[in-house]
Scaffold this active site. Structure first.
Site, PDB file in Angstrom:
ATOM      1  N   TYR A 105       0.832  -1.204   0.000  1.00 17.76           N
ATOM      2  CA  TYR A 105       0.000   0.000   0.000  1.00 17.76           C
ATOM      3  C   TYR A 105       0.867   1.255   0.000  1.00 17.76           C
ATOM      4  O   TYR A 105       0.655   2.171  -0.817  1.00 17.76           O
ATOM      5  CB  TYR A 105      -0.917   0.010   1.219  1.00 17.76           C
ATOM      6  CG  TYR A 105      -1.713   1.281   1.369  1.00 17.76           C
ATOM      7  CD1 TYR A 105      -2.757   1.575   0.500  1.00 17.76           C
ATOM      8  CD2 TYR A 105      -1.427   2.204   2.378  1.00 17.76           C
ATOM      9  CE1 TYR A 105      -3.495   2.753   0.622  1.00 17.76           C
ATOM     10  CE2 TYR A 105      -2.160   3.371   2.515  1.00 17.76           C
ATOM     11  CZ  TYR A 105      -3.192   3.643   1.640  1.00 17.76           C
ATOM     12  OH  TYR A 105      -3.911   4.815   1.771  1.00 17.76           O
ATOM     13  N   LYS A 117       1.420   4.425  -2.889  1.00 13.86           N
ATOM     14  CA  LYS A 117       1.204   5.837  -2.603  1.00 13.86           C
ATOM     15  C   LYS A 117       2.447   6.673  -2.905  1.00 13.86           C
ATOM     16  O   LYS A 117       2.343   7.833  -3.309  1.00 13.86           O
ATOM     17  CB  LYS A 117       0.765   6.021  -1.150  1.00 13.86           C
ATOM     18  CG  LYS A 117      -0.632   5.462  -0.880  1.00 13.86           C
ATOM     19  CD  LYS A 117      -1.674   6.127  -1.777  1.00 13.86           C
ATOM     20  CE  LYS A 117      -3.080   5.650  -1.538  1.00 13.86           C
ATOM     21  NZ  LYS A 117      -4.094   6.348  -2.359  1.00 13.86           N
ATOM     22  N   THR A 144     -13.195   6.160   6.802  1.00 20.43           N
ATOM     23  CA  THR A 144     -13.868   5.621   5.616  1.00 20.43           C
ATOM     24  C   THR A 144     -13.753   4.096   5.624  1.00 20.43           C
ATOM     25  O   THR A 144     -13.116   3.499   6.492  1.00 20.43           O
ATOM     26  CB  THR A 144     -13.239   6.163   4.319  1.00 20.43           C
ATOM     27  OG1 THR A 144     -11.914   5.607   4.175  1.00 20.43           O
ATOM     28  CG2 THR A 144     -13.152   7.677   4.330  1.00 20.43           C
TER      29      THR A 144
END
Length: 330
Positions: free
Chosen positions: A205, A209, A242
């Protein structure tokens, strides 16, 4: 050694997460100023059906912009459109299918968009996945790298001509790409971008990014050198409550819930800096920025490595099937 390779990226991600959390505890979220109307401008927001993407789409439509929500769930996309239009039925918003985990889908999305002869003034590369178990895209890429980065890389490149034609010297088109503070602790191995040697969701991840920031800076260099009225900036939304955190392990998930309620940003607060980058008058003609909580800040040292930017750019073009630079596409 293998165990260390698995644990070390996890520790680094949680340490940077703690740093961000402490910042958010002691600093207020960025508050959006009043922006001028954006009537006549068109935007695409990937992942615009929920979370920060939805809040971005919602705000841009409130400013008069025509927004295309791009996502892989028609049900969620149409529900988001309906919800936005219920606030004001004059808002221009629609859904168009896009699966960023499929290069074929990305190409189909762009072709369908171009067939409509719509301009494009703002592209918000917002969609993403986080900490998913080892999974491959339809093209065989590791999912974080393939969806978060390569899908957006191809989408942006295929839409560049439309962005260039839509921008003007007094009103630049804008590309806004959502990164993360985890990029500060990422290790980008150009020999193993698919994390095949030792898969770690946290490392995969954060690598995706960092790739997005490197891409943003290289893209701006390309645009500036050719004099095109398009800017590219990266945005760090902070820790936002989220669905991205749904893949946390059980104990961490339990700990996260009360902490998130107290100290995480809401989706609207998380979206605020991306919205700022997309429409703020003071960002007119300004590119190659890394924005956090409404302010320009310094990204990781690795992200400014120009050789790494170029190498990743060239490798990415090859991976997604774009022509060699200097040669015309068929």
């Amino acid at each position: 050694m293998r165990l260390l390779k698995l644990i070390w990226p996890v520790l680094k991600v949680y340490l940077v997460g703690l740093k961000v959390l402490l910042y958010q505890i002691f600093n207020k979220p960025f508050t959006l100023p009043v922006f001028p109307k954006q009537n006549g401008r068109v935007a695409i927001v990937t992942g615009g059906a929920k979370g920060m993407g939805y809040e971005t789409a919602r705000c841009l439509t409130s400013l008069g912009m025509h927004v295309v929500i791009a996502g892989n769930s028609e049900e969620e996309g149409l529900a988001a459109v309906k919800k936005i239009q219920e606030e004001d039925d004059e808002r221009k918003v629609e859904f168009q299918h896009l699966n960023l985990a499929s290069l074929k889908s990305v190409r189909q999305f762009v072709q369908a968009y171009k067939n409509r002869a719509l301009p494009l003034h703002v592209l918000v590369n917002n969609a993403g996945v986080m900490l998913v178990p080892e999974t491959k895209t339809q093209d065989g890429f590791e999912l974080h790298f393939g969806l978060n980065y390569l899908g957006h890389f191809l989408l942006t490149n295929l839409l560049l001509d439309t962005l260039k034609q839509s921008g003007r010297q007094d009103s630049f088109a804008r590309i806004v790409t959502i990164s993360s503070a985890t990029h500060y602790v990422a290790d980008l191995d150009l020999e193993d971008l698919q994390s095949r040697s030792c898969y770690c969701a946290h490392g995969a991840y954060s690598q995706s990014k960092l790739a997005l920031v490197l891409f943003t800076y290289r893209l701006q260099e390309e645009l500036t050198s050719q004099g095109f009225p398009v800017t590219a900036n990266a945005v760090d939304p902070g820790m936002v409550d989220t669905d991205l955190y749904q893949n946390l392990c059980g104990p961490t998930q339990l700990l996260k819930r009360p902490v998130a309620r107290l100290f995480f940003r809401t989706p609207a607060e998380g979206a605020s800096t991306a919205i700022y980058a997309a429409v703020a008058p003071e960002m007119e003609g300004v590119g190659s920025c890394y924005l956090y909580n409404g302010q320009r800040t310094r990204s990781s040292d690795a992200s400014y490595d120009e050789d790494l930017q170029v190498q990743l750019w060239r490798l990415s073009r090859a991976l997604v099937g774009l022509p060699v630079e200097g040669k015309r596409a068929n």
